[in-house]
Design an enzyme around this catalytic site. Structure first.
Site, mmCIF file in Angstrom:
data_model
loop_
_atom_site.group_PDB
_atom_site.id
_atom_site.type_symbol
_atom_site.label_atom_id
_atom_site.label_comp_id
_atom_site.label_asym_id
_atom_site.label_seq_id
_atom_site.Cartn_x
_atom_site.Cartn_y
_atom_site.Cartn_z
ATOM 1 N N HIS A 14 0.821 -1.223 0.000
ATOM 2 C CA HIS A 14 0.000 0.000 0.000
ATOM 3 C C HIS A 14 0.854 1.272 0.000
ATOM 4 C CE1 HIS A 14 -0.754 -0.013 4.702
ATOM 5 N NE2 HIS A 14 0.515 -0.095 4.421
ATOM 6 N N GLU A 15 0.234 2.359 -0.344
ATOM 7 C CA GLU A 15 0.935 3.639 -0.548
ATOM 8 C C GLU A 15 2.052 3.499 -1.580
ATOM 9 O OE1 GLU A 15 -0.584 5.971 0.755
ATOM 10 O OE2 GLU A 15 -1.660 4.950 2.354
ATOM 11 N N GLY A 16 1.812 2.702 -2.588
ATOM 12 C CA GLY A 16 2.819 2.475 -3.631
ATOM 13 C C GLY A 16 3.607 1.209 -3.342
#
Lengths: 599, 599
Positions: A440-442
């Site tokens: 998550h978040e990239g």
């Protein structure tokens, strides 16, 4: 005594490595002192012990569920959100306009680390609200600020980031959610679209959920340049000042491998064409605005990964001290009692790995928080340099603790043996929970592209130069002042030198070759960078430790730091060699190989 | 088309790399030919497709449960056991005395690989029965053979290994379960003790469970020298020839992170002092006898890990071909359609990693199976050398696919992004399932000790020399015959040379230093050995592939092999460098660091 983090280690980083006292002399931070800061950490510890850790396992076992279009979470979430609000944690680092304490980011980070170590899923809810409220404080009209910020900060309402769509995750330029203005002032818009993977996107632990939604105003440019940010509340007041439900449907809930305590949902905005949102800030500036939150969220991911790795470390450390099994290799007499497994070399290795990665990562994150504090606190001339270095380190501080933290939790399981694979012990949950952080978040791959394709080359390499200067400063310090550490300083210098050479080679390639060629090994470059950055952190931690030993103040804590530093330089830093071998190779196989060869 | 393994790759390994036709000319294997072998593989494929794969997810979701002292498993287990029995799979590689087909071990291994890729948990039940029945065939009296072997081979009954106890897992010398003879012939014993982590130790998919129990006859020597092996059936006939329940209580069932389809239980033998068992083979020879089964089981673990890694690879490969996201780095026009993610360099890297590890591991396992076939088939003079090399490679073939396989499943998740963390796709299950393989049948650390502390030094290093000769033979072959591969041959030669030097250094140390010092980094040594061994496998696979290309028979399959070989030599083999750096260091920190420094 908490079994999931070390307060002494936190204090060591704050006071002996990163000079929190210096930060407390800057700007808004002057209102605090070391005593008040310590009382805050005591309060964080209490909240973690009483409200979070007791529900760590339960929140994994009793997953959130979607019932009648509404998400039910563990009942503790409501009580916990209230406590987070009352304790001032959601607004901790914000200014006083809405009751924030202007707590140094180093301290709010320390608190988030404690919360994440105690119960990662639980710690996510307030952090999301913090990010959302802060964006509203920054970009919102007075009406929006006064309507939404207080209830986010007191824990009554939940904030979320709504970016990802079914066809646009890593590729934000492909977001399709639409916004159509309904009044001439361009304040209120009709929102329509699908958003997926929304953390805490709906739950019954709060009275309202406030979404920050990335959407495209009609006729806006294509790509990321046409994205705007909207505040879209689950409940809002209509013209008659009555509270009405906005047209947002929770159309699905994800069943995940870990991180189960936090609901992740699929939201449909405007199925019935009556979903309304407020434009936040300027039209078409949404992505840049959102990234203000995203960058903090990314550091937050690194912190959460570090927190889980720490918790796994202390859990396996305690087990290793108690569990009796086998004898040392030179003991042949089987009538002798079995020894605690902590005495076996391979168990020590697995403990040192966890300690080296989790404490090294925490140090890197504290270093980042310190930069953020210096930027916010002012009082230095080179604010831009700190900002650039922080930007450069963000993908590293997000991914290194996540990827290497997975290995920590794997080692924690190994120390338990087969028992570690079973639900009687928490290590298998740590192993499941931490994996989200590489995603998550990239994903890790996306951050490799960010580091090599954006951060390294920005401003002609100015941030990279600032970083190498900082590391070189530390190396010089040990060379001049702490001879016992010089050997390690030289090794770090050697690794840094090779990182510089590889960076030079890749930057030169960037000017000559297609971007695809120069970026192909970005993920490896990111790993290399992380290994060097955390090596630097271990040298930074070794300095006060060695001084303490030299001044005969060296208790086990400092000796432990020096052993762990040695472990890192003996076992982890050499991993740079293999990566550099590959990065220096001219075989462009990743570009050359085509779909048809992947069978 | 199966989506969890590649038949073409299996055929390639069998016929083009490991000369199955040569094996079919040896001893008992002469009764088979290539056609009959292929029909067996077709049958294995059908069984996997029809009986195993459809229940892969369900068996994870509907965990076995302990109800009223009895374990209930998924109803498919009963049907599947019958099919395994009818198909001759449980006795496949056994001799004709009880209906076995004398199938080459290469082929039964190939079948087990297919089964494991289709549904790992399901594939465990018959494999356990095979091992137990084979030990009974080898050591049992005529009575025991005729009473137990047929029902194990036909799938009506289940076999298990019962070794581990609450206080004795890795340290088998501390086993406490007791055996007291009840007749003068020392045939039947009263058994009393606790056994934990017993796979398939009780379930309602079969009519009886036959445990092979390691126990200590009263007054037997301490340590492993006093262990004997007992056949302890769940149900047995009494003097009046009536079937009675033995005194074995299923006192607990483990709730695991993965591998959920197979029940793992805690068994209490003789709580009421009326648990009876038959001595199998000689008294006090139990461990050596059990290890006959254990060594096969360890190869089986490597094979299962490889199977799961393969399944994860094909799953993520298919997704990468279909999922559209982003554009290539040099494409700036966001109005262009998104590309399948298989076109992104980092996704190709993650696919190649999975392919390199899973196909490289499968090759190593086939190589081991070939050695076992040559030993069993006879016809060579150097049988002992093959046995020694197989013994040497066993810890490597068990651990390399398990540890590197974990990374494969992690990469499969990364390719799916956040979706990979959710239960909608099978990759999160592969990630959970595969982790057991670093733990059971000896943790990775235990195998490091086995390799370095036992296998490397046995017979004055004869096995290690035999291994290096085999690898050198391959390197010489490419140098003389396949110039295109010489570059890779040289790299492998270089890695082998450094492995030899490190081995020499450690062996010399073994004579001078305490065992603890020389063994401290055994796990790293094991990893190094695995990287070299699988590098060898890739060179072995590259030979027929390059020849095919040179002879213009080179379709995508062969080109794919050559690309994957290149990937391995560019990205995986260089990892040897970092490990060698550490192994050549004189810092004995793992021995030096003491409990008090681990805080």
């Amino acid at each position: 005594m908490a079994e999931y983090y070390s307060r002494r280690n936190l204090e060591f980083l704050l006071t002996e490595v990163f000079d929190i006292e210096g930060v407390l002399k800057l700007g808004v931070y002057k209102k605090h002192d070391l005593d008040s800061i310590r009382m805050m950490l005591d309060a964080a510890d209490q909240l973690a012990q009483n409200e979070l850790h007791p529900y760590f396992k339960e929140m994994d076992q009793q997953e959130p569920r979607l019932e009648g279009g509404k998400v039910k979470v563990h009942p503790q979430v409501r009580s916990m959100m209230k406590k987070f609000g009352e304790g001032g944690w959601i607004s901790a680092s914000s200014g006083p306009a809405f009751g924030g304490m202007d707590l140094p980011i180093m301290i709010s980070s320390a608190a988030n680390y404690i919360f994440g170590a105690a119960n990662f899923s639980a710690s996510v809810f307030p952090q999301l609200s913090t990010g959302v409220a802060r964006l509203i404080e920054h970009y919102g009209s007075d009406f929006l600020k006064h309507t939404y910020v207080p209830n986010l900060y007191n824990g009554a309402w939940q904030g979320t980031m709504a970016m990802t769509e079914p066809d646009a995750g890593s590729s934000l330029s492909d977001l399709k959610t639409k916004a159509v203005p309904i009044n001439e002032e361009n304040e209120i818009f009709r929102i329509k679209g699908q958003k997926i993977f929304i953390s805490a996107g709906d739950h019954d632990g709060v009275g309202n959920v406030i979404h920050l939604v990335l959407a495209r105003i009609q006729d806006a440019p294509e790509g990321t340049k046409g994205l705007s940010l909207f505040l879209v509340p689950q409940k809002m007041t209509n013209e008659e000042d009555k509270i009405v439900l906005n047209d947002i449907k929770t159309s699905g809930i994800y069943h995940k491998m870990g991180y189960k305590g936090t609901p992740i949902v699929h939201l449909s905005f405007g199925d019935e064409d009556r979903c309304y949102g407020y434009l936040l800030g300027e039209a078409n500036q949404g992505l840049a605005q959102m990234f203000q939150m995203m960058n903090e969220a990314r550091i937050g991911v690194g912190l959460s990964a570090t927190a889980i790795a720490s918790a796994a470390y202390y859990t396996s450390l305690n087990y290793a001290k108690e569990r009796l099994q086998g004898r040392l290799p030179d003991e042949k007499d089987v009538s002798k009692p079995q020894v605690p497994i902590i005495k076996h070399a391979d168990v020590k290795r697995m403990l040192l790995q966890q300690k080296a990665i989790s404490e090294g990562s925490l140090s890197l994150l504290m270093n980042c928080a310190r930069y953020a504090d210096i930027i916010k606190g002012g009082g230095v001339e080179s604010k831009e340099i700190y900002q650039l270095t922080l930007d450069l380190l963000t993908p590293v501080a997000k991914t290194f603790p996540s990827e290497y933290g997975v290995q920590c939790t794997a080692n924690a399981i190994q120390i338990f043996g087969g028992a570690g694979y079973c639900k009687d012990f928490p290590v298998e949950q740590y192993y499941r929970d931490i994996k989200i952080h590489t995603l998550h978040e990239g994903t890790t791959g996306i951050h490799g592209l960010d580091l090599l394709g954006r951060k390294i080359i920005m401003g002609g390499g100015i941030a990279f130069r600032a970083f190498t200067e900082e590391v070189t400063k530390t190396i010089k310090k040990v060379k001049l002042e702490i001879l016992e550490l010089n050997k390690y300083g030289e090794r770090l210098g050697d690794a840094l030198f090779r990182l510089q050479n590889v960076t030079m080679r890749l930057s030169t390639m960037a000017m000559k070759e297609k971007k695809e060629v120069f970026m192909a090994d970005a993920t490896l470059y990111l790993e290399l960078f992380g290994l060097v950055a955390v090596g630097w952190q271990w040298l930074l931690q070794a300095i006060p430790s060695q001084i303490a030993v030299n001044e005969n103040r060296g208790d086990e804590f400092y000796e432990s730091k020096l052993y762990t530093m040695r472990y890192y330089f003996e076992y982890e830093l050499p991993k740079t060699e293999s990566i550099i071998t590959r990065l220096n190779s001219s075989d462009n196989l990743l570009v050359e190989v085509q779909d048809e060869h992947l069978i």
